[in-house]
Write a protein that holds these residues in place. Structure first.
Motif, PDB file in Angstrom:
ATOM      1  N   VAL A   1       0.849  -1.183   0.000  1.00 34.89           N
ATOM      2  CA  VAL A   1       0.000   0.000   0.000  1.00 34.89           C
ATOM      3  C   VAL A   1       0.887   1.236   0.000  1.00 34.89           C
ATOM      4  O   VAL A   1       1.790   1.363   0.830  1.00 34.89           O
ATOM      5  CB  VAL A   1      -0.941   0.017   1.222  1.00 34.89           C
ATOM      6  CG1 VAL A   1      -1.743   1.315   1.262  1.00 34.89           C
ATOM      7  CG2 VAL A   1      -1.869  -1.190   1.198  1.00 34.89           C
ATOM      8  N   VAL A   2       0.638   2.137  -0.947  1.00 40.98           N
ATOM      9  CA  VAL A   2       1.413   3.374  -1.056  1.00 40.98           C
ATOM     10  C   VAL A   2       0.476   4.545  -0.819  1.00 40.98           C
ATOM     11  O   VAL A   2      -0.508   4.732  -1.540  1.00 40.98           O
ATOM     12  CB  VAL A   2       2.074   3.505  -2.445  1.00 40.98           C
ATOM     13  CG1 VAL A   2       2.917   4.779  -2.506  1.00 40.98           C
ATOM     14  CG2 VAL A   2       2.926   2.284  -2.752  1.00 40.98           C
ATOM     15  N   GLU A   3       0.769   5.329   0.207  1.00 42.19           N
ATOM     16  CA  GLU A   3      -0.057   6.490   0.530  1.00 42.19           C
ATOM     17  C   GLU A   3       0.386   7.693  -0.288  1.00 42.19           C
ATOM     18  O   GLU A   3       1.573   7.966  -0.430  1.00 42.19           O
ATOM     19  CB  GLU A   3       0.038   6.802   2.028  1.00 42.19           C
ATOM     20  CG  GLU A   3      -0.556   5.699   2.904  1.00 42.19           C
ATOM     21  CD  GLU A   3      -0.563   6.080   4.367  1.00 42.19           C
ATOM     22  OE1 GLU A   3      -0.064   7.183   4.695  1.00 42.19           O
ATOM     23  OE2 GLU A   3      -1.064   5.282   5.180  1.00 42.19           O
ATOM     24  N   LEU A   4      -0.614   8.386  -0.830  1.00 40.02           N
ATOM     25  CA  LEU A   4      -0.382   9.569  -1.651  1.00 40.02           C
ATOM     26  C   LEU A   4      -1.421  10.616  -1.262  1.00 40.02           C
ATOM     27  O   LEU A   4      -2.306  10.347  -0.445  1.00 40.02           O
ATOM     28  CB  LEU A   4      -0.540   9.224  -3.139  1.00 40.02           C
ATOM     29  CG  LEU A   4       0.371   8.125  -3.702  1.00 40.02           C
ATOM     30  CD1 LEU A   4      -0.281   7.486  -4.919  1.00 40.02           C
ATOM     31  CD2 LEU A   4       1.725   8.710  -4.082  1.00 40.02           C
TER      32      LEU A   4
ATOM     33  N   VAL B   1      -0.289  -1.842  -4.704  1.00 39.67           N
ATOM     34  CA  VAL B   1       0.468  -2.406  -5.826  1.00 39.67           C
ATOM     35  C   VAL B   1       0.485  -3.916  -5.647  1.00 39.67           C
ATOM     36  O   VAL B   1       0.974  -4.424  -4.627  1.00 39.67           O
ATOM     37  CB  VAL B   1       1.905  -1.853  -5.869  1.00 39.67           C
ATOM     38  CG1 VAL B   1       2.662  -2.432  -7.059  1.00 39.67           C
ATOM     39  CG2 VAL B   1       1.884  -0.330  -5.931  1.00 39.67           C
ATOM     40  N   ARG B   2      -0.028  -4.637  -6.636  1.00 42.40           N
ATOM     41  CA  ARG B   2      -0.110  -6.101  -6.547  1.00 42.40           C
ATOM     42  C   ARG B   2       0.929  -6.808  -7.416  1.00 42.40           C
ATOM     43  O   ARG B   2       1.387  -7.894  -7.083  1.00 42.40           O
ATOM     44  CB  ARG B   2      -1.514  -6.575  -6.928  1.00 42.40           C
ATOM     45  CG  ARG B   2      -2.597  -6.003  -6.009  1.00 42.40           C
ATOM     46  CD  ARG B   2      -3.923  -6.716  -6.169  1.00 42.40           C
ATOM     47  NE  ARG B   2      -4.932  -6.149  -5.293  1.00 42.40           N
ATOM     48  CZ  ARG B   2      -5.056  -6.441  -3.994  1.00 42.40           C
ATOM     49  NH1 ARG B   2      -4.218  -7.299  -3.439  1.00 42.40           N
ATOM     50  NH2 ARG B   2      -6.002  -5.885  -3.263  1.00 42.40           N
ATOM     51  N   GLU B   3       1.282  -6.203  -8.549  1.00 42.48           N
ATOM     52  CA  GLU B   3       2.275  -6.809  -9.432  1.00 42.48           C
ATOM     53  C   GLU B   3       3.211  -5.724  -9.942  1.00 42.48           C
ATOM     54  O   GLU B   3       2.804  -4.563 -10.098  1.00 42.48           O
ATOM     55  CB  GLU B   3       1.599  -7.528 -10.613  1.00 42.48           C
ATOM     56  CG  GLU B   3       0.708  -8.685 -10.191  1.00 42.48           C
ATOM     57  CD  GLU B   3       0.062  -9.391 -11.381  1.00 42.48           C
ATOM     58  OE1 GLU B   3       0.386  -9.041 -12.541  1.00 42.48           O
ATOM     59  OE2 GLU B   3      -0.775 -10.273 -11.160  1.00 42.48           O
ATOM     60  N   VAL B   4       4.450  -6.111 -10.216  1.00 41.73           N
ATOM     61  CA  VAL B   4       5.456  -5.173 -10.703  1.00 41.73           C
ATOM     62  C   VAL B   4       6.133  -5.783 -11.928  1.00 41.73           C
ATOM     63  O   VAL B   4       6.028  -6.994 -12.165  1.00 41.73           O
ATOM     64  CB  VAL B   4       6.516  -4.863  -9.617  1.00 41.73           C
ATOM     65  CG1 VAL B   4       5.877  -4.168  -8.436  1.00 41.73           C
ATOM     66  CG2 VAL B   4       7.236  -6.136  -9.178  1.00 41.73           C
ATOM     67  N   PRO B   5       6.844  -4.992 -12.721  1.00 43.05           N
ATOM     68  CA  PRO B   5       7.567  -5.559 -13.857  1.00 43.05           C
ATOM     69  C   PRO B   5       8.552  -6.621 -13.401  1.00 43.05           C
ATOM     70  O   PRO B   5       9.307  -6.422 -12.442  1.00 43.05           O
ATOM     71  CB  PRO B   5       8.294  -4.344 -14.453  1.00 43.05           C
ATOM     72  CG  PRO B   5       7.481  -3.175 -14.025  1.00 43.05           C
ATOM     73  CD  PRO B   5       6.964  -3.526 -12.667  1.00 43.05           C
TER      74      PRO B   5
ATOM     75  N   LEU C   1      12.894  -3.881  -6.043  1.00 47.99           N
ATOM     76  CA  LEU C   1      12.279  -2.599  -6.363  1.00 47.99           C
ATOM     77  C   LEU C   1      11.796  -1.871  -5.114  1.00 47.99           C
ATOM     78  O   LEU C   1      11.203  -2.471  -4.225  1.00 47.99           O
ATOM     79  CB  LEU C   1      11.106  -2.853  -7.309  1.00 47.99           C
ATOM     80  CG  LEU C   1      10.283  -1.669  -7.786  1.00 47.99           C
ATOM     81  CD1 LEU C   1      11.132  -0.746  -8.640  1.00 47.99           C
ATOM     82  CD2 LEU C   1       9.091  -2.171  -8.593  1.00 47.99           C
ATOM     83  N   ASP C   2      12.041  -0.571  -5.040  1.00 49.32           N
ATOM     84  CA  ASP C   2      11.433   0.283  -4.030  1.00 49.32           C
ATOM     85  C   ASP C   2      10.086   0.724  -4.591  1.00 49.32           C
ATOM     86  O   ASP C   2       9.985   1.718  -5.312  1.00 49.32           O
ATOM     87  CB  ASP C   2      12.335   1.488  -3.739  1.00 49.32           C
ATOM     88  CG  ASP C   2      11.804   2.375  -2.609  1.00 49.32           C
ATOM     89  OD1 ASP C   2      10.594   2.294  -2.301  1.00 49.32           O
ATOM     90  OD2 ASP C   2      12.591   3.144  -2.045  1.00 49.32           O
ATOM     91  N   VAL C   3       9.060  -0.046  -4.282  1.00 51.22           N
ATOM     92  CA  VAL C   3       7.747   0.155  -4.897  1.00 51.22           C
ATOM     93  C   VAL C   3       7.186   1.536  -4.584  1.00 51.22           C
ATOM     94  O   VAL C   3       6.673   2.236  -5.471  1.00 51.22           O
ATOM     95  CB  VAL C   3       6.777  -0.950  -4.440  1.00 51.22           C
ATOM     96  CG1 VAL C   3       5.364  -0.670  -4.956  1.00 51.22           C
ATOM     97  CG2 VAL C   3       7.249  -2.313  -4.923  1.00 51.22           C
ATOM     98  N   ALA C   4       7.268   1.947  -3.328  1.00 48.70           N
ATOM     99  CA  ALA C   4       6.693   3.230  -2.938  1.00 48.70           C
ATOM    100  C   ALA C   4       7.354   4.385  -3.681  1.00 48.70           C
ATOM    101  O   ALA C   4       6.675   5.302  -4.166  1.00 48.70           O
ATOM    102  CB  ALA C   4       6.820   3.419  -1.427  1.00 48.70           C
ATOM    103  N   ALA C   5       8.690   4.350  -3.778  1.00 45.15           N
ATOM    104  CA  ALA C   5       9.400   5.424  -4.480  1.00 45.15           C
ATOM    105  C   ALA C   5       9.008   5.466  -5.949  1.00 45.15           C
ATOM    106  O   ALA C   5       8.809   6.544  -6.526  1.00 45.15           O
ATOM    107  CB  ALA C   5      10.906   5.233  -4.333  1.00 45.15           C
TER     108      ALA C   5
END
Length: 247
Positions: free
Chosen positions: A114-117, A149-153, A159-163
């Motif tokens: 979970v990324v807070e924005l 975010v559930r999936e990434v490349p 990976l730093d997903v939040a950044a």
């Protein structure tokens, strides 16, 4: 984005007029390579990599300096390679290749993040979710001021997903809602590639350094990173000898 006064990273390897004086052009790229399933696949040596080293333009890796630079020896001098900038370019080119062919392969996160924005940024990302999925990033709204975010490349291990998500939110705010992300393909791929696992400070084994150099020689535009900075600088032995007053 970097503000350095280098040419765009889309120019040929080592071809820009502002590249370091001692840089040399790499040969034409080999036929396009298949998309790797993870960033670490770039660092797996091939069976014939040792045999190629003697005549390879980027030479034989001899050491890693300050956890950031690879020192390689060629028959006519030495080459210093920025490991993060070089790997970033490799990932960038593979992502563009994958998008043109079939879309970027995705990898599910063991624990969705979970990324807070701010509310506007979260809504803007959610509105572009279908387009971001084509780039390998699967996100969903999570309340009014966050996304999950559930999936990434698959290319982007460590990976730093939040950044990454926050960087993309900032870029979407600059672009507005009129352009499709594929019209910004170079910027989006560059942002994604910048968050690769081979960063400054990561220790590389001799085999990993060897594989990285060979991949650079087979990849178009590998003489510059996505921001236009050089990925390597070559010093001719004659220039080194002049530095020490031998000539």
């Amino acid at each position: 984005m970097a503000s350095d006064n280098y040419n765009s990273g889309t120019s040929g390897a080592g071809a820009g007029p502002n590249m370091p004086r001692f840089a040399f052009p790499l040969p034409p790229p080999a036929p396009s390579l298949a998309l790797a399933e993870s960033a670490n696949n770039f660092l797996r040596p091939t069976e014939d990599s040792a045999a190629q080293t003697t005549e390879a333009p980027l030479g034989t890796p001899r050491a890693q300096l300050h956890g950031t630079y690879i020192l390689a020896e060629t028959p006519t001098g030495i080459v210093l390679i920025d490991q993060h900038a070089a790997h970033e370019r490799l990932v960038y080119e593979r992502m563009k290749e994958a998008l043109a062919a079939r879309g970027v392969a995705r990898q599910a996160l063991l624990l969705p993040e979970v990324v807070e924005l701010d509310e506007t940024g979260a809504a803007r990302l959610a509105a572009r979710a279908a387009e971001l999925a084509e780039f390998g990033l699967l996100i969903e709204p999570f309340g009014s001021g966050a996304v999950v975010v559930r999936e990434v490349p698959a290319l982007l291990t460590g990976l730093d997903v939040a950044a990454l998500v926050r960087d993309l939110a900032d870029e979407l705010a600059e672009w507005g809602d009129t352009l499709a992300l594929k019209e910004r393909i170079e910027t989006v791929c560059g942002t994604l590639a910048c968050h690769t696992s081979v960063r400054a400070g990561r220790h590389l084994s001799p085999a990993e350094m060897e594989a990285l150099l060979r991949q650079m020689e087979a990849t178009p535009n590998s003489g510059q990173c996505n921001h236009g900075r050089p990925t390597y600088v070559a010093l001719d032995l004659a220039d080194i000898e002049r530095l020490f007053g031998r000539r």
